[in-house]
Design a protein around this motif. Structure first.
Motif, short mmCIF file in Angstrom:
data_model
loop_
_atom_site.label_atom_id
_atom_site.label_comp_id
_atom_site.label_asym_id
_atom_site.label_seq_id
_atom_site.Cartn_x
_atom_site.Cartn_y
_atom_site.Cartn_z
N SER A 169 57.43 74.29 7.48
CA SER A 169 58.09 75.12 8.15
C SER A 169 57.11 76.10 8.83
O SER A 169 55.79 76.21 8.43
N ARG A 170 57.68 77.03 9.89
CA ARG A 170 56.78 77.80 10.57
C ARG A 170 56.22 78.69 9.59
O ARG A 170 55.19 79.25 9.59
N ARG A 171 56.92 79.22 8.73
CA ARG A 171 56.70 80.24 7.59
C ARG A 171 55.43 79.52 6.62
O ARG A 171 54.45 80.17 6.63
N GLU A 172 55.57 78.54 6.34
CA GLU A 172 54.61 77.66 5.45
C GLU A 172 53.29 77.50 6.34
O GLU A 172 52.26 77.72 5.80
N GLN A 173 53.48 77.17 7.71
CA GLN A 173 52.15 77.00 8.47
C GLN A 173 51.51 78.36 8.49
O GLN A 173 50.25 78.61 8.52
N GLN A 174 52.07 79.34 8.89
CA GLN A 174 51.67 80.94 8.77
C GLN A 174 50.76 81.05 7.25
O GLN A 174 49.84 81.63 7.43
N ALA A 175 51.58 80.95 6.41
CA ALA A 175 51.14 81.27 5.16
C ALA A 175 50.03 80.26 4.62
O ALA A 175 48.79 80.92 4.06
N LEU A 176 49.61 79.23 5.25
CA LEU A 176 48.51 78.30 5.27
C LEU A 176 47.48 79.02 5.76
O LEU A 176 46.27 79.08 5.49
N HIS A 177 47.75 79.29 7.08
CA HIS A 177 46.51 80.09 7.94
C HIS A 177 45.81 81.25 7.24
O HIS A 177 44.84 81.71 7.09
N VAL A 178 47.15 82.10 6.64
CA VAL A 178 46.67 83.07 6.05
C VAL A 178 45.75 83.03 4.69
O VAL A 178 44.74 83.46 4.68
N ARG A 179 46.17 81.99 3.84
CA ARG A 179 45.50 81.60 2.64
C ARG A 179 43.97 81.36 3.13
O ARG A 179 43.18 81.44 2.46
N TYR A 180 44.20 80.21 4.07
CA TYR A 180 42.75 79.58 4.45
C TYR A 180 41.64 80.66 4.95
O TYR A 180 40.52 80.77 4.50
N GLY A 181 42.33 81.67 5.68
CA GLY A 181 41.35 82.82 6.24
C GLY A 181 40.97 83.80 5.12
O GLY A 181 39.79 83.81 4.96
N GLN A 182 41.64 83.77 4.18
CA GLN A 182 41.24 84.62 2.74
C GLN A 182 40.35 84.02 2.09
O GLN A 182 39.28 84.47 1.70
N LYS A 183 40.58 82.68 1.88
CA LYS A 183 39.39 81.98 1.28
C LYS A 183 38.35 81.99 2.01
O LYS A 183 37.06 81.94 1.20
N SER A 197 42.76 82.58 -8.72
CA SER A 197 44.21 83.00 -8.71
C SER A 197 44.92 82.14 -7.64
O SER A 197 46.11 82.03 -7.92
N TYR A 198 44.27 81.54 -6.70
CA TYR A 198 45.15 80.59 -5.63
C TYR A 198 45.39 79.39 -6.39
O TYR A 198 44.73 78.96 -7.30
N GLY A 199 46.57 78.73 -5.84
CA GLY A 199 46.90 77.46 -6.36
C GLY A 199 46.05 76.20 -5.92
O GLY A 199 46.28 75.14 -6.62
N SER A 200 45.33 76.67 -4.94
CA SER A 200 44.45 75.23 -4.31
C SER A 200 43.20 76.06 -3.89
O SER A 200 43.02 77.23 -3.70
N ASP A 201 42.25 75.03 -3.60
CA ASP A 201 40.88 75.38 -3.18
C ASP A 201 40.94 75.39 -1.65
O ASP A 201 41.69 74.79 -0.91
N LEU A 202 39.69 75.80 -1.14
CA LEU A 202 39.55 75.81 0.50
C LEU A 202 39.80 74.32 0.92
O LEU A 202 40.24 74.31 1.85
N LYS A 203 39.27 73.57 0.18
CA LYS A 203 39.05 72.07 0.82
C LYS A 203 40.60 71.42 1.02
O LYS A 203 40.81 70.85 2.18
N ALA A 204 41.27 71.90 0.06
CA ALA A 204 42.50 71.44 0.09
C ALA A 204 43.45 72.07 1.36
O ALA A 204 44.14 71.36 2.20
N GLU A 205 43.18 73.55 1.44
CA GLU A 205 43.61 74.24 2.75
C GLU A 205 43.13 73.52 4.04
O GLU A 205 43.80 73.10 4.93
N GLN A 206 41.77 73.06 4.01
CA GLN A 206 41.29 72.27 5.34
C GLN A 206 41.78 71.32 5.45
O GLN A 206 42.34 70.81 6.58
N ASP A 207 42.12 70.29 4.62
CA ASP A 207 42.65 69.15 4.48
C ASP A 207 44.06 69.06 5.04
O ASP A 207 44.41 68.30 5.98
N LEU A 208 44.95 70.07 4.73
CA LEU A 208 46.14 70.22 5.16
C LEU A 208 46.17 70.50 6.69
O LEU A 208 47.01 70.28 7.20
N LEU A 209 45.34 71.52 6.95
CA LEU A 209 45.07 71.84 8.36
C LEU A 209 44.73 70.80 9.16
O LEU A 209 45.14 70.92 10.36
#
Length: 129
Positions: A104-118, A82-94
């Motif tokens: 943006s600060r909000r996008e960074q926070q959302a990225l950290h949340v998604r990464y943690g959830q995954k 159901s997520y738009g991207s996989d864990l590797k994509a989140e890791q690469d972005l981080l």
């Protein structure tokens, strides 16, 4: 059984909605005869303290019966899809400092949340596989 949110809450070390998960797994993994008995008794009477907390830890999750493990495994896979991207994509972005700084600060926070959830969901996959 699942509550208003329609979801279970998982932490790094345990299931935080253990009672709901335990009841749901019991019901979904029981035979037709067991379910009939469950309905006739209007659910279970007071379960023992040990049974109530049998799913608290990740260690206990890894000891579930095979049908319950499969149900959890398949549910986690559906959740990850159901997520738009996989864990590797989140890791690469981080790990990409330039791209990360452009968020943006909000996008960074959302990225950290998604990464943690995954990460938690992938950990659960390993526990029940």
């Amino acid at each position: 059984m699942v509550g208003e949110e329609g979801a279970f809450v998982l932490g790094w070390d345990e299931v935080l909605t253990e009672e709901e998960l335990a009841t749901t797994l019991k019901v979904l993994c029981m035979s037709e005869e067991e379910f009939k008995e469950y309905k006739e008794q209007d659910g279970w009477e007071d379960n023992s303290e040990e049974e109530q907390h049998s799913l608290l830890s990740n260690e206990a999750l890894s000891r579930l019966k095979t049908p319950c493990k499969k149900l959890l495994y398949d549910s986690v896979l559906l959740t990850l899809e159901s997520y738009g991207s996989d864990l590797k994509a989140e890791q690469d972005l981080l790990n990409n400092k330039e791209t990360y700084k452009k968020l943006s600060r909000r996008e960074q926070q959302a990225l950290h949340v998604r990464y943690g959830q995954k990460k938690i969901l992938h950990q659960l996959l390993e526990l029940v596989h």
